[in-house]
Motif scaffolding. Structure first.
Motif, PDB file in Angstrom:
ATOM      1  N   SER A 104     -38.895 -49.947   9.351  1.00  7.75           N
ATOM      2  CA  SER A 104     -38.049 -49.265  10.335  1.00  7.75           C
ATOM      3  C   SER A 104     -36.705 -48.936   9.709  1.00  7.75           C
TER       4      SER A 104
ATOM      5  N   LEU B 172     -32.276 -48.412  16.150  1.00  8.02           N
ATOM      6  CA  LEU B 172     -33.588 -48.759  15.626  1.00  8.02           C
ATOM      7  C   LEU B 172     -34.577 -47.604  15.795  1.00  8.02           C
TER       8      LEU B 172
ATOM      9  N   SER C 196     -38.558 -47.204  14.541  1.00  7.81           N
ATOM     10  CA  SER C 196     -39.677 -47.833  13.849  1.00  7.81           C
ATOM     11  C   SER C 196     -40.663 -46.800  13.316  1.00  7.81           C
ATOM     12  N   ARG C 197     -41.206 -47.087  12.152  1.00 11.14           N
ATOM     13  CA  ARG C 197     -42.309 -46.281  11.638  1.00 11.14           C
ATOM     14  C   ARG C 197     -43.553 -46.519  12.478  1.00 11.14           C
TER      15      ARG C 197
ATOM     16  N   ALA D 222     -36.634 -54.324   6.721  1.00 11.83           N
ATOM     17  CA  ALA D 222     -35.911 -53.427   7.631  1.00 11.83           C
ATOM     18  C   ALA D 222     -34.531 -54.030   7.844  1.00 11.83           C
TER      19      ALA D 222
ATOM     20  N   SER E 174     -36.076 -56.667  11.014  1.00 15.82           N
ATOM     21  CA  SER E 174     -37.539 -56.579  10.976  1.00 15.82           C
ATOM     22  C   SER E 174     -38.201 -57.072  12.256  1.00 15.82           C
TER      23      SER E 174
ATOM     24  N   TYR F  42     -39.125 -54.756  15.193  1.00  9.98           N
ATOM     25  CA  TYR F  42     -40.064 -53.671  14.940  1.00  9.98           C
ATOM     26  C   TYR F  42     -40.858 -53.312  16.200  1.00  9.98           C
ATOM     27  N   LEU F  43     -40.872 -52.031  16.521  1.00 10.70           N
ATOM     28  CA  LEU F  43     -41.575 -51.408  17.659  1.00 10.70           C
ATOM     29  C   LEU F  43     -40.903 -51.631  19.024  1.00 10.70           C
TER      30      LEU F  43
END
Length: 438
Positions: free
Chosen positions: A143, A162, A164-165, A189, A192, A195-196
């Motif tokens: 991210s 943020l 996120s990938r 990240a 981390s 994430y999401l």
């Protein structure tokens, strides 16, 4: 073929961005000599004052070394944060760009065009990338940006919120890298463990772990930069239960005094932090890394003593300590500051405690049988082969010096079972017992 020199400063998140640029500039021949390069790129860090100075010095140094008619390009966090000032103050630089245009670097060089896209760059599964520094390990960025509001940190001001990938993009990248021989992965990240969250999914790292575990050929994986308020007990347990993710817990705490944690806007108090840490520490073969800031505004002697005592008692495996840096666009900027003398004095005290803690961690390894990746020739020269404990991250956690082998010549990137024989000056001496076959 024209030659390219690229200098990547700062963190491993920056390194991934630099590797993306290398992927876009594959028509160039890489060189380690700035004086030979037709194009020179500096990927800067702009996190704290010392990193800013390092970046500026590196730019000016390269300008002195470069040949006539070469192109000096500056990109990265420092440029994004101070673009207006630096464009005026650095006439030595030919081309400026920020953190949103790594995949356009070839076009920018071709057009000799400055560009600062409003959106930060988020890697996709189609991104070309040239991995550097290892033939078996790599970093995977999951991210960009950060939603936290730490009082001392300016990252959200130039990296944004943020983002996120997609999980499918990460999985695709890892699968492709495994096919190329990579088998050791560090997921990174700014935050981390969030994430999401930007996609409405809590504990997104659990979903990531589950998907990565399905990929055959991975020997080890670990997650860096966990944030205390977004780490759940379920996530810790998921890591512990994983057959792929090692029990490597990297959670920067920054302080332990409740007063300071509140001032720093860290979200959790010390009791919650200790609960999380004890869960991590209880894991089999656990490895705990953290970080602390010394001299944040309003830190008094009692706060500092509490921090020192905590570090002495808890037995972390690795600790990074930083002197507080006064940064624009942070909440702490306008707080009552401590003197530089006080900060440096406390830093020296803490560094000594940290050294003792690290030595203790190394000493605990004596007699242990560890899985160790062979990383090539050691820092101590040709008489030793260098290794990395399977649990450790690349470069930052130490070096294992292998000077005996019961299994013949050791191969770089291969995993071995090693006996730890000695601890010496923050390095471990070991004997390779057997090769661990794929």
């Amino acid at each position: 073929m024209q030659k390219l020199y690229l200098l990547s400063l700062g963190c491993n998140k920056n390194l991934v961005d630099s590797e993306i640029m290398l992927g876009r500039l594959s028509k160039y021949e890489l060189t380690d000599e700035p004086s030979e390069a037709n194009v020179l790129i500096v990927n800067t860090c702009g996190f704290i004052e010392s990193a800013k100075k390092e970046s500026i010095e590196a730019i000016l140094n390269l300008h002195q070394k470069r040949k006539k008619n070469s192109l000096l390009v500056v990109t990265g966090c420092l440029m994004q944060r101070y673009k207006d000032e630096l464009i005026k103050e650095l006439p030595e630089v030919d081309l400026f760009t920020g953190v949103g245009d790594y995949e356009k670097i070839d076009e920018l060089i071709l057009k000799r065009q400055n560009l600062f896209s409003p959106q930060i760059y988020l890697q996709s599964e189609d991104s070309k990338r040239v991995i550097t520094g290892s033939n078996f390990h790599t970093f995977i960025k999951i991210s960009e940006g950060c939603n936290q509001k730490c009082s001392f940190c300016a990252i959200p001001s130039f990296k944004g919120k943020l983002k996120s990938r997609e999980l499918s993009s990460i999985v695709s990248e890892v699968k492709n890298l495994v096919l190329k021989g990579y088998k050791d992965f560090s997921f990174i990240a700014q935050d981390s463990s969030s994430y999401l969250l930007d996609k409405g999914i809590k504990d997104g790292l659990i979903a990531l772990i589950e998907e990565i575990e399905k990929i055959e050929g991975i020997k080890a994986a670990r997650i860096l930069y966990l944030y205390p308020t977004s780490v759940s007990e379920a996530l810790i347990q998921k890591i512990i239960d994983s057959k792929i993710f090692v029990n490597y817990f990297d959670m920067p705490l920054q302080h332990i005094s409740d007063k300071m944690l509140k001032l720093m806007r860290r979200g959790n108090g010390k009791e919650r932090l200790k609960k999380l840490l004890n869960l991590m520490k209880a894991a089999p073969n656990s490895f705990l890394r953290t970080g602390f800031i010394v001299g944040h505004p309003l830190e008094n002697e009692d706060d500092f003593k509490e921090l020192c005592e905590f570090i002495k008692e808890f037995d972390f495996d690795r600790i990074s300590v930083f002197a507080y840096s006064k940064e624009e666009q942070t909440l702490a900027f306008d707080m009552e500051q401590l003197s530089a003398k006080t900060i440096q004095s406390r830093l020296r005290i803490l560094e000594k405690i940290v050294d003792e803690s690290t030595e203790k961690s190394f000493a605990k390894e004596l007699g242990k049988i560890r899985k160790v990746f062979c990383t090539g020739q050691s820092s101590e020269g040709e008489f030793f082969i260098a290794g990395k404990d399977l649990r450790w991250d690349r470069d930052i956690d130490g070096e294992i010096l292998i000077n005996e082998s019961l299994c013949g010549t050791l191969e770089m990137g291969q995993l071995y079972e090693c006996e730890i024989l000695q601890s010496l000056d923050k390095k471990l001496l070991a004997k390779a017992l057997r090769k661990i076959d794929d």
